[in-house]
Write an enzyme that holds these catalytic residues in place. Structure first.
Site, PDB file in Angstrom:
ATOM      1  N   SER A  12      12.360 -12.292  -2.110  1.00  0.00           N
ATOM      2  CA  SER A  12      13.719 -12.458  -1.582  1.00  0.00           C
ATOM      3  C   SER A  12      14.711 -12.045  -2.656  1.00  0.00           C
ATOM      4  O   SER A  12      14.750 -12.638  -3.745  1.00  0.00           O
ATOM      5  CB  SER A  12      13.972 -13.921  -1.208  1.00  0.00           C
ATOM      6  OG  SER A  12      15.373 -14.112  -1.092  1.00  0.00           O
ATOM      7  N   HIS A  37      12.586  -8.935   1.329  1.00  0.00           N
ATOM      8  CA  HIS A  37      13.215  -9.945   2.198  1.00  0.00           C
ATOM      9  C   HIS A  37      14.693 -10.062   1.834  1.00  0.00           C
ATOM     10  O   HIS A  37      15.054 -10.309   0.680  1.00  0.00           O
ATOM     11  CB  HIS A  37      12.488 -11.274   2.003  1.00  0.00           C
ATOM     12  CG  HIS A  37      12.934 -12.369   2.911  1.00  0.00           C
ATOM     13  ND1 HIS A  37      12.468 -12.510   4.193  1.00  0.00           N
ATOM     14  CD2 HIS A  37      13.780 -13.414   2.698  1.00  0.00           C
ATOM     15  CE1 HIS A  37      13.010 -13.579   4.759  1.00  0.00           C
ATOM     16  NE2 HIS A  37      13.820 -14.147   3.863  1.00  0.00           N
ATOM     17  N   ASP A  39      18.226 -11.941   2.663  1.00  0.00           N
ATOM     18  CA  ASP A  39      18.771 -13.174   3.242  1.00  0.00           C
ATOM     19  C   ASP A  39      20.258 -13.038   3.535  1.00  0.00           C
ATOM     20  O   ASP A  39      21.086 -13.015   2.631  1.00  0.00           O
ATOM     21  CB  ASP A  39      18.553 -14.335   2.268  1.00  0.00           C
ATOM     22  CG  ASP A  39      17.108 -14.794   2.263  1.00  0.00           C
ATOM     23  OD1 ASP A  39      16.578 -15.083   3.348  1.00  0.00           O
ATOM     24  OD2 ASP A  39      16.507 -14.854   1.173  1.00  0.00           O
ATOM     25  N   MET A  41      23.561 -14.683   4.995  1.00  0.00           N
ATOM     26  CA  MET A  41      24.131 -16.014   5.261  1.00  0.00           C
ATOM     27  C   MET A  41      25.619 -15.891   5.554  1.00  0.00           C
ATOM     28  O   MET A  41      26.307 -15.075   4.933  1.00  0.00           O
ATOM     29  CB  MET A  41      23.931 -16.916   4.043  1.00  0.00           C
ATOM     30  CG  MET A  41      22.476 -17.029   3.610  1.00  0.00           C
ATOM     31  SD  MET A  41      22.280 -18.213   2.288  1.00  0.00           S
ATOM     32  CE  MET A  41      20.548 -17.967   1.879  1.00  0.00           C
ATOM     33  N   HIS A  70      16.551 -11.440   7.249  1.00  0.00           N
ATOM     34  CA  HIS A  70      16.557 -12.821   7.748  1.00  0.00           C
ATOM     35  C   HIS A  70      18.008 -13.248   7.966  1.00  0.00           C
ATOM     36  O   HIS A  70      18.742 -13.486   7.004  1.00  0.00           O
ATOM     37  CB  HIS A  70      15.865 -13.714   6.700  1.00  0.00           C
ATOM     38  CG  HIS A  70      15.854 -15.170   7.024  1.00  0.00           C
ATOM     39  ND1 HIS A  70      15.514 -16.131   6.084  1.00  0.00           N
ATOM     40  CD2 HIS A  70      16.102 -15.853   8.168  1.00  0.00           C
ATOM     41  CE1 HIS A  70      15.580 -17.331   6.636  1.00  0.00           C
ATOM     42  NE2 HIS A  70      15.939 -17.189   7.905  1.00  0.00           N
ATOM     43  N   MET A  72      20.731 -15.772   8.737  1.00  0.00           N
ATOM     44  CA  MET A  72      21.101 -17.186   8.828  1.00  0.00           C
ATOM     45  C   MET A  72      22.570 -17.201   9.229  1.00  0.00           C
ATOM     46  O   MET A  72      23.461 -17.548   8.447  1.00  0.00           O
ATOM     47  CB  MET A  72      20.841 -17.873   7.482  1.00  0.00           C
ATOM     48  CG  MET A  72      19.347 -18.091   7.240  1.00  0.00           C
ATOM     49  SD  MET A  72      18.930 -18.300   5.510  1.00  0.00           S
ATOM     50  CE  MET A  72      18.770 -16.585   5.051  1.00  0.00           C
ATOM     51  N   MET A 141      10.411 -22.009   8.127  1.00  0.00           N
ATOM     52  CA  MET A 141      11.174 -22.395   6.935  1.00  0.00           C
ATOM     53  C   MET A 141      10.518 -23.621   6.301  1.00  0.00           C
ATOM     54  O   MET A 141      10.286 -24.625   6.973  1.00  0.00           O
ATOM     55  CB  MET A 141      12.624 -22.733   7.295  1.00  0.00           C
ATOM     56  CG  MET A 141      13.465 -21.578   7.833  1.00  0.00           C
ATOM     57  SD  MET A 141      13.580 -20.143   6.757  1.00  0.00           S
ATOM     58  CE  MET A 141      14.276 -20.851   5.260  1.00  0.00           C
ATOM     59  N   ASP A 176       8.908 -19.232   4.376  1.00  0.00           N
ATOM     60  CA  ASP A 176      10.112 -18.957   3.582  1.00  0.00           C
ATOM     61  C   ASP A 176      10.636 -20.245   2.953  1.00  0.00           C
ATOM     62  O   ASP A 176      11.114 -21.134   3.666  1.00  0.00           O
ATOM     63  CB  ASP A 176      11.173 -18.320   4.478  1.00  0.00           C
ATOM     64  CG  ASP A 176      12.352 -17.766   3.695  1.00  0.00           C
ATOM     65  OD1 ASP A 176      12.341 -17.852   2.455  1.00  0.00           O
ATOM     66  OD2 ASP A 176      13.283 -17.248   4.343  1.00  0.00           O
TER      67      ASP A 176
HETATM   68  C1  DX5 Z   1      16.518 -19.741   1.904  1.00  0.00           C
HETATM   69  C2  DX5 Z   1      16.142 -18.264   2.016  1.00  0.00           C
HETATM   70  C3  DX5 Z   1      14.913 -17.924   1.251  1.00  0.00           C
HETATM   71  C4  DX5 Z   1      15.038 -18.143  -0.242  1.00  0.00           C
HETATM   72  C5  DX5 Z   1      13.707 -18.410  -0.807  1.00  0.00           C
HETATM   73  O1  DX5 Z   1      17.612 -19.999   2.705  1.00  0.00           O
HETATM   74  O2  DX5 Z   1      15.907 -17.935   3.382  1.00  0.00           O
HETATM   75  O3  DX5 Z   1      14.468 -16.611   1.541  1.00  0.00           O
HETATM   76  O4  DX5 Z   1      15.620 -17.079  -0.897  1.00  0.00           O
HETATM   77  O5  DX5 Z   1      13.886 -18.715  -2.152  1.00  0.00           O
HETATM   78  P1  DX5 Z   1      12.811 -19.532  -2.991  1.00  0.00           P
HETATM   79  O6  DX5 Z   1      11.524 -18.739  -2.966  1.00  0.00           O
HETATM   80  O7  DX5 Z   1      13.426 -19.583  -4.353  1.00  0.00           O
HETATM   81  O8  DX5 Z   1      12.644 -20.871  -2.331  1.00  0.00           O
HETATM   82 ZN    ZN Z   2      14.851 -15.990   3.897  1.00  0.00          ZN
END
Ligand code: DX5
Ligand code: ZN
Length: 229
Positions: A12, A37, A39, A41, A70, A72, A141, A176
């Site tokens: 990620s 990956h 993320d 947000m 991904h 969010m 998750m 994740d």
């Molecule tokens: C959390 C993200 C993850 C995150 C994982 O909201 O969706 O992808 O970056 O990070 P680690 O591996 O540090 O838990």
């Molecule tokens: Zn993620």
């Protein structure tokens, strides 16, 4: 993108240097990452804000493997086309992000991407039972989404249930949050094949010193494939 259930490590880039995404992506891919990956947000669905379609489009130029995006965010549907144009290979929406995930998954596939559906820790496996024929990936998750570096929440019984529900369908199970060499074997043994890892991949390395990225990726892969066997 042929389907298989071998273990794939998806770093990620939430844990990368935000001023240097291009080189960070190339560094983790050179060091053995299977997917990247990304993320996204929105500061609304989750209490943190990262980047949107123009940034994701810029990342695309550097991703040689698979760009796994991904979301969010809520709502999802108004942005599907923008992420298709940005070059996402897989676009994952949360089942909690709206009332009509079935329609969202259809729209993601219609836009030419693989469709993923993500489940927060508090959401049961049954929430996606009637979506599996529209889905290419279920993301379980193992932290509450929003931040990297959180503690792993044990969801192995949910993963086992999903693995049974999925049966012979070509649907990946992705994990994740809080994945490291200790937690990876638990989820792979339960049926997961895609392991997202942010802090456990990026710790100790940098674009100038990328070898630790490779050691970290191999450490997770080896633990997942040997201990889970
Ligand atoms: C959390 C993200 C993850 C995150 C994982 O909201 O969706 O992808 O970056 O990070 P680690 O591996 O540090 O838990
Ligand atoms: Zn993620």
């Amino acid at each position: 993108m042929p389907f298989d259930r071998t273990v794939k490590i998806a770093p990620s880039i939430l844990s990368a240097d935000f001023a240097d995404f291009g080189r960070e992506i190339r560094a983790v891919e050179d060091q053995g990452a299977d997917w990247i990956h990304v993320d996204v947000m929105d500061g609304h669905f989750v209490p943190n804000l990262t980047f949107g379609p123009p940034a994701v489009k810029a990342f695309r130029k550097h991703v040689k493997t698979v760009m796994d995006v991904h979301l969010m965010i809520a709502p999802v549907d108004p942005y599907i086309e923008a992420y298709a144009e940005a070059g996402a290979d897989i676009l994952t929406a949360h089942v909690e992000a709206g009332a009509h995930t079935h329609r969202t998954l259809q729209a993601i596939r219609a836009a030419g991407m693989k469709a993923g559906v993500a489940l927060n820790p508090g959401t049961p496996a049954q929430a996606v039972e009637h979506l599996l024929d529209l889905t290419d990936l279920v993301c379980v998750m193992t932290v509450n989404p929003g931040f990297g570096g959180q503690k792993f929440i044990d969801m192995t019984s949910k993963v086992r249930t999903l693995r049974q529900m999925i049966g012979d369908r070509p649907v990946h199970i992705e994990i994740d949050g809080g994945v490291d060499p200790t937690t990876a074997p638990l989820v792979v043994e339960a049926g997961a094949d895609v392991l997202v890892a942010g802090s456990a991949v990026f710790r100790g390395g940098s674009v100038e010193n990328p070898a630790p990225y490779g050691e970290n990726i191999r450490g997770i892969r080896t633990a997942a494939t040997t201990l889970a066997a």
